[in-house]
Design an enzyme around this catalytic site. Structure first.
Site, PDB file in Angstrom:
ATOM      1  N   HIS A 168       3.755   1.062   5.931  1.00 28.10           N
ATOM      2  CA  HIS A 168       4.413   0.655   4.687  1.00 28.10           C
ATOM      3  C   HIS A 168       5.849   1.168   4.644  1.00 28.10           C
ATOM      4  O   HIS A 168       6.163   2.192   5.268  1.00 28.10           O
ATOM      5  CB  HIS A 168       3.672   1.249   3.476  1.00 28.10           C
ATOM      6  CG  HIS A 168       2.342   0.618   3.190  1.00 28.10           C
ATOM      7  ND1 HIS A 168       1.198   1.354   2.981  1.00 28.10           N
ATOM      8  CD2 HIS A 168       1.979  -0.682   3.050  1.00 28.10           C
ATOM      9  CE1 HIS A 168       0.181   0.522   2.718  1.00 28.10           C
ATOM     10  NE2 HIS A 168       0.634  -0.715   2.767  1.00 28.10           N
ATOM     11  N   CYS A 255       0.464   7.368  -1.687  1.00 26.80           N
ATOM     12  CA  CYS A 255      -0.666   6.423  -1.711  1.00 26.80           C
ATOM     13  C   CYS A 255      -1.738   6.829  -2.707  1.00 26.80           C
ATOM     14  O   CYS A 255      -2.502   5.985  -3.175  1.00 26.80           O
ATOM     15  CB  CYS A 255      -1.329   6.360  -0.346  1.00 26.80           C
ATOM     16  SG  CYS A 255      -0.199   6.465   1.019  1.00 26.80           S
TER      17      CYS A 255
HETATM   18  C1  CIR Z   1      -4.625   1.203   4.872  1.00 27.52           C
HETATM   19  O1  CIR Z   1      -4.436   1.016   6.085  1.00 27.52           O
HETATM   20  O2  CIR Z   1      -4.450   0.333   4.035  1.00 27.52           O
HETATM   21  C2  CIR Z   1      -5.073   2.568   4.420  1.00 27.52           C
HETATM   22  N1  CIR Z   1      -5.902   3.152   5.432  1.00 27.52           N
HETATM   23  C3  CIR Z   1      -3.894   3.482   4.134  1.00 27.52           C
HETATM   24  C4  CIR Z   1      -3.082   3.040   2.950  1.00 27.52           C
HETATM   25  C5  CIR Z   1      -1.949   3.955   2.667  1.00 27.52           C
HETATM   26  N2  CIR Z   1      -1.262   3.555   1.482  1.00 27.52           N
HETATM   27  C6  CIR Z   1       0.024   3.717   1.265  1.00 27.52           C
HETATM   28  O3  CIR Z   1       0.759   4.108   2.161  1.00 27.52           O
HETATM   29  N3  CIR Z   1       0.500   3.342   0.092  1.00 27.52           N
END
Ligand code: CIR
Length: 264
Positions: A168, A255
């Site tokens: 991201h 996150c």
């Molecule tokens: C994913 O790959 O979607 C999750 N394992 C990690 C999401 C992390 N979220 C973020 O950076 N906002």
């Protein structure tokens, strides 16, 4: 609203559930330890609450292994919230699960209808604009729809690029105050932060660029001493929280919460 990019009255978090071991990850470096992740998550919530914010802790959702990463489900602005449409198909239902909780706290909740998609981790809200990084999870159609939704609220959206291979946009940057961004040198090199003061993560410490300024605290993952020292010397009030288990799933400090101040 003054300092709306880092001063918040509210946050929403979701507890990790046992299905977290099935969470998405770019590289498998081993299963996360649920008990340790729960302990880190509890420390994170304590840090948010210590600033005086009201923190809603939602129950874990077994059906959605990545649902602890609530940030990806919405964009929260002072005027209202926009429920996202995650690019990862296994995560799409998480947004619908979040919608009623936002509706309970906000006057206005809009929804990204699609067909485009955006994950909240690709959105960096600064004091003056909203940067949205195109990535494997966020596309131009989703950004165009977001522009239509938030322009009437007076916000400016700027489309930028999440570096290839980076999950991201905010994996590589964070807001520190009204004018300052913490960023990895690789993201800053793209030129997307012209006009901001940029502090770089220390060599070898890219993984701490995902940090959050939350009221008077800068909440950082543990284990990045040189960047922590730089930020501390720059006058920020640093709070360290363990992130070893979320890191196995490419997750970090931003996150784990939605941060906002609903307009009364
Ligand atoms: C994913 O790959 O979607 C999750 N394992 C990690 C999401 C992390 N979220 C973020 O950076 N906002």
């Amino acid at each position: 609203m003054l300092n709306h990019s880092f001063r918040f009255t509210h946050a929403i978090t979701r507890r990790p559930s046992a299905s977290i071991i099935d969470g998405l990850r770019a590289v498998d470096v081993g299963a996360p330890d649920l008990a340790l992740m729960q302990a880190h998550h509890a420390d994170y919530v304590v840090a948010l609450r210590s600033t005086g914010a009201r923190v809603v802790e939602l129950a874990g959702l077994t059906a959605y292994p990545d649902s602890v990463f609530v940030e990806d489900t919405a964009l929260c602005l002072p005027e209202g919230a926009v429920v996202m449409r995650p690019g990862a198909p296994t995560r799409r239902g998480e947004a619908a699960e979040m919608a009623p909780h936002l509706a309970a706290l906000y006057g206005e909740v809009l929804t990204l209808a699609g067909p485009g998609c955006i994950e909240g981790g690709d959105i960096l809200t600064t004091e003056t604009e909203i940067l949205v990084g195109r990535s494997a999870r966020t596309n131009a159609d989703g950004i165009a729809e977001l522009v239509r939704l938030v322009t009437p609220w007076g916000h400016t959206v700027r489309e930028v690029l999440t570096p290839p291979g980076v999950l991201h946009f905010k994996t590589d940057c964070s807001v520190l105050d009204t004018a300052t961004i913490l960023a990895t040198p690789r993201l800053d090199a793209s030129g997307c932060f012209k006009g901001y003061r940029v502090i770089h993560t220390a060599p070898g410490e890219d993984a701490c660029a995902n940090t959050i300024r939350f009221n008077d605290l800068v909440i950082m993952p543990q284990g990045f001493p040189r960047t922590a020292d730089t930020l501390s010397k720059a006058g920020y009030n640093i709070r360290l929280v363990g992130n070893s288990e979320c890191a196995k799933l490419d997750g970090g400090m931003s996150c784990l919460s939605l941060r906002f101040t609903p307009r009364a």
